[in-house]
Write a protein that holds these residues in place. Structure first.
Motif, PDB file in Angstrom:
ATOM      1  N   THR A 155       0.825  -1.212   0.000  1.00 52.45           N
ATOM      2  CA  THR A 155       0.000   0.000   0.000  1.00 52.45           C
ATOM      3  C   THR A 155       0.857   1.258   0.000  1.00 52.45           C
ATOM      4  OG1 THR A 155      -0.136  -0.117   2.414  1.00 52.45           O
ATOM      5  CG2 THR A 155      -1.923  -1.138   1.176  1.00 52.45           C
ATOM      6  N   MET A 156       2.063   1.181   0.566  1.00 53.32           N
ATOM      7  CA  MET A 156       2.957   2.332   0.601  1.00 53.32           C
ATOM      8  C   MET A 156       3.347   2.782  -0.806  1.00 53.32           C
ATOM      9  SD  MET A 156       6.439   2.780   2.896  1.00 53.32           S
ATOM     10  CE  MET A 156       5.705   2.011   4.332  1.00 53.32           C
ATOM     11  N   MET A 157       3.292   1.852  -1.760  1.00 52.29           N
ATOM     12  CA  MET A 157       3.617   2.176  -3.150  1.00 52.29           C
ATOM     13  C   MET A 157       2.355   2.323  -4.005  1.00 52.29           C
ATOM     14  SD  MET A 157       6.765   2.600  -2.946  1.00 52.29           S
ATOM     15  CE  MET A 157       7.152   2.930  -4.660  1.00 52.29           C
ATOM     16  N   HIS A 162      -3.574  -6.687  -2.581  1.00 52.60           N
ATOM     17  CA  HIS A 162      -2.389  -7.417  -2.111  1.00 52.60           C
ATOM     18  C   HIS A 162      -2.176  -8.734  -2.848  1.00 52.60           C
ATOM     19  CE1 HIS A 162      -5.653  -9.225   0.332  1.00 52.60           C
ATOM     20  NE2 HIS A 162      -4.928 -10.323   0.248  1.00 52.60           N
ATOM     21  N   HIS A 163      -3.104  -9.142  -3.703  1.00 53.29           N
ATOM     22  CA  HIS A 163      -2.900 -10.372  -4.476  1.00 53.29           C
ATOM     23  C   HIS A 163      -1.660 -10.194  -5.361  1.00 53.29           C
ATOM     24  CE1 HIS A 163      -4.546 -14.176  -6.157  1.00 53.29           C
ATOM     25  NE2 HIS A 163      -3.828 -13.803  -7.207  1.00 53.29           N
ATOM     26  N   THR A 271       9.321  -7.531   7.405  1.00 52.81           N
ATOM     27  CA  THR A 271       8.025  -7.107   6.884  1.00 52.81           C
ATOM     28  C   THR A 271       7.956  -7.426   5.402  1.00 52.81           C
ATOM     29  OG1 THR A 271       6.471  -5.245   6.800  1.00 52.81           O
ATOM     30  CG2 THR A 271       8.755  -4.764   6.240  1.00 52.81           C
ATOM     31  N   SER A 272       6.758  -7.445   4.842  1.00 58.73           N
ATOM     32  CA  SER A 272       6.608  -7.619   3.403  1.00 58.73           C
ATOM     33  C   SER A 272       7.006  -6.298   2.751  1.00 58.73           C
ATOM     34  CB  SER A 272       5.170  -7.995   3.050  1.00 58.73           C
ATOM     35  OG  SER A 272       5.052  -8.298   1.675  1.00 58.73           O
ATOM     36  N   PHE A 273       8.248  -6.237   2.294  1.00 59.21           N
ATOM     37  CA  PHE A 273       8.899  -5.001   1.858  1.00 59.21           C
ATOM     38  C   PHE A 273       8.192  -4.395   0.648  1.00 59.21           C
ATOM     39  CE2 PHE A 273      12.830  -2.518   1.041  1.00 59.21           C
ATOM     40  CZ  PHE A 273      13.268  -2.315   2.334  1.00 59.21           C
ATOM     41  N   PRO A 274       7.717  -3.164   0.733  1.00 60.25           N
ATOM     42  CA  PRO A 274       7.066  -2.538  -0.420  1.00 60.25           C
ATOM     43  C   PRO A 274       8.091  -2.090  -1.450  1.00 60.25           C
ATOM     44  CG  PRO A 274       7.188  -0.984   1.388  1.00 60.25           C
ATOM     45  CD  PRO A 274       7.737  -2.281   1.917  1.00 60.25           C
ATOM     46  N   TYR A 275       7.686  -2.060  -2.693  1.00 62.19           N
ATOM     47  CA  TYR A 275       8.555  -1.539  -3.748  1.00 62.19           C
ATOM     48  C   TYR A 275       7.751  -1.340  -5.027  1.00 62.19           C
ATOM     49  CZ  TYR A 275       8.743  -6.515  -5.199  1.00 62.19           C
ATOM     50  OH  TYR A 275       8.429  -7.801  -5.571  1.00 62.19           O
ATOM     51  N   SER A 276       8.320  -0.547  -5.928  1.00 59.86           N
ATOM     52  CA  SER A 276       7.919  -0.563  -7.330  1.00 59.86           C
ATOM     53  C   SER A 276       9.104  -1.123  -8.105  1.00 59.86           C
ATOM     54  CB  SER A 276       7.581   0.840  -7.838  1.00 59.86           C
ATOM     55  OG  SER A 276       6.333   1.268  -7.350  1.00 59.86           O
TER      56      SER A 276
END
Length: 350
Positions: A155-157, A162-163, A271-276
């Motif tokens: 969500t941060m990106m 979340h799928h 954590t489930s690391f956010p990224y693009s």
């Protein structure tokens, strides 16, 4: 005074984009009283009947997903580009230029289970994703100048679902980022007679300080000119122009380094690391030949800086003057190298 890169402010040049980034490592010592993010490590259920990306669910368009068991690609229900659209009126005013565009947008689900990410998939499952990417590139690249494969994770990106999935936007024009890379890679090739990124990989492999993961075919490193704190590039060890140029062995090796780098990301702050992330290769469309200056590569752009709740903001000086980072690329690479290749969720179950 003697210059120390990990202590003194300096700027670094990005030859791919022809721009500079300000590095201010001494700022890592400052306290943080700004915004923090909420961390939710709950991966959710395997299947959610209200999630439009799950197998067998009816999407908002009224179409029903098949009960897919591997990757699944469908046309985006809310596309940013359209295949057939009227052209705007032409303008001779250099201050008010406008052009029409055509394109198509697709969504690719990586896996039927919603609580799975690339880091938690098997190497064979990731290889299947790579093969599906190549199929999409070859199909869409016959018609469109640029095929952008990208994943927004977390969500941060800005990810609203979340799928595990990515998007594929194909367009009739060369977008800004690849257009600038095309110009700078071409200029380097004309001057030195070799692709820029092949020379870059050779130098990074000798230096070793920014390399995070390496196997026979691929290198994952924090680029010398990185902007985001734990930004990485995925680069081939041989000259490859586009993703569809890679061999079966290179597909397996690529799947392996993708699993390792995403696992290291997750292990960094548990954590489930956010990224693009996304892939850049030579342009497509009507001219598949040429482009000897291009080298295929991937980019991971994660926002987290100090912890799972503190991210880097692109604002102020970055928006008005020049990109800036605190943690040096060498420090970031060292911290990533230190992370285990076994996912923390897997290790805690044993």
């Amino acid at each position: 005074m003697q210059f120390i890169a990990s202590e003194h402010p300096h700027k670094r040049y990005n030859p791919l984009k022809g721009e500079w980034v300000l590095v201010s490592p001494h700022r890592m010592k400052r306290p943080w009283d700004g915004q923090t993010e909420t961390v939710n490590n709950d991966m959710g259920p395997e299947f959610d009947p209200t999630n439009p990306l799950c197998p067998g669910v009816v999407r908002s368009s009224g179409e029903k997903n098949p009960f897919y068991t591997s990757t699944y690609v469908f046309k985006n229900d809310f596309p940013a580009l359209l295949e057939d659209t009227p052209l705007p009126p032409t303008s001779d005013d250099p201050l008010f230029r406008i052009e029409g565009v055509q394109g198509t947008c697709r969504v690719m689900c990586f896996h039927p289970k919603s609580n799975i990410t690339i880091a938690l998939m098997s190497v064979d499952e990731i290889k299947t994703v790579i093969k599906s990417w190549i199929e999409q590139l070859e199909e869409l690249g016959q018609k469109y100048t640029w095929v952008q494969i990208f994943e927004n994770k977390g969500t941060m990106m800005g990810c609203s679902n979340h799928h595990p999935h990515c998007q594929i936007w194909s367009c009739s024009f060369l977008p800004n980022e690849p257009r600038i890379k095309d110009i700078n890679q071409r200029d380097y090739y004309n001057k030195y007679g070799r692709p820029m990124l092949l020379d870059y990989v050779e130098r990074e492999l000798k230096a070793k300080v920014r390399v995070v993961v390496e196997n026979l075919s691929w290198v994952v490193l924090v680029p010398f000119w990185a902007i985001w704190p734990y930004e990485t590039m995925v680069l081939p060890k041989r000259w490859i122009k586009r993703m569809n140029d890679i061999t079966e062995e290179e597909k397996t090796d690529l799947a392996l380094v993708m699993k390792i780098i995403t696992t290291k990301y997750d292990n960094m702050f548990k954590t489930s690391f956010p990224y693009s992330m996304g892939w850049h290769g030579a342009p497509t469309g009507s001219n598949w030949d040429g482009y000897d200056h291009w080298v295929f590569h991937g980019i991971y752009l994660p926002p987290l800086l100090r912890s799972a709740t503190v991210k880097k903001f692109i604002s102020g000086f970055e928006l008005l003057a020049q990109c800036q980072r605190d943690l040096t690329p060498e420090q970031a690479a060292e911290r990533l190298r230190e992370q285990s290749e076994i996912h923390y969720l897997v290790s805690t179950k044993k």
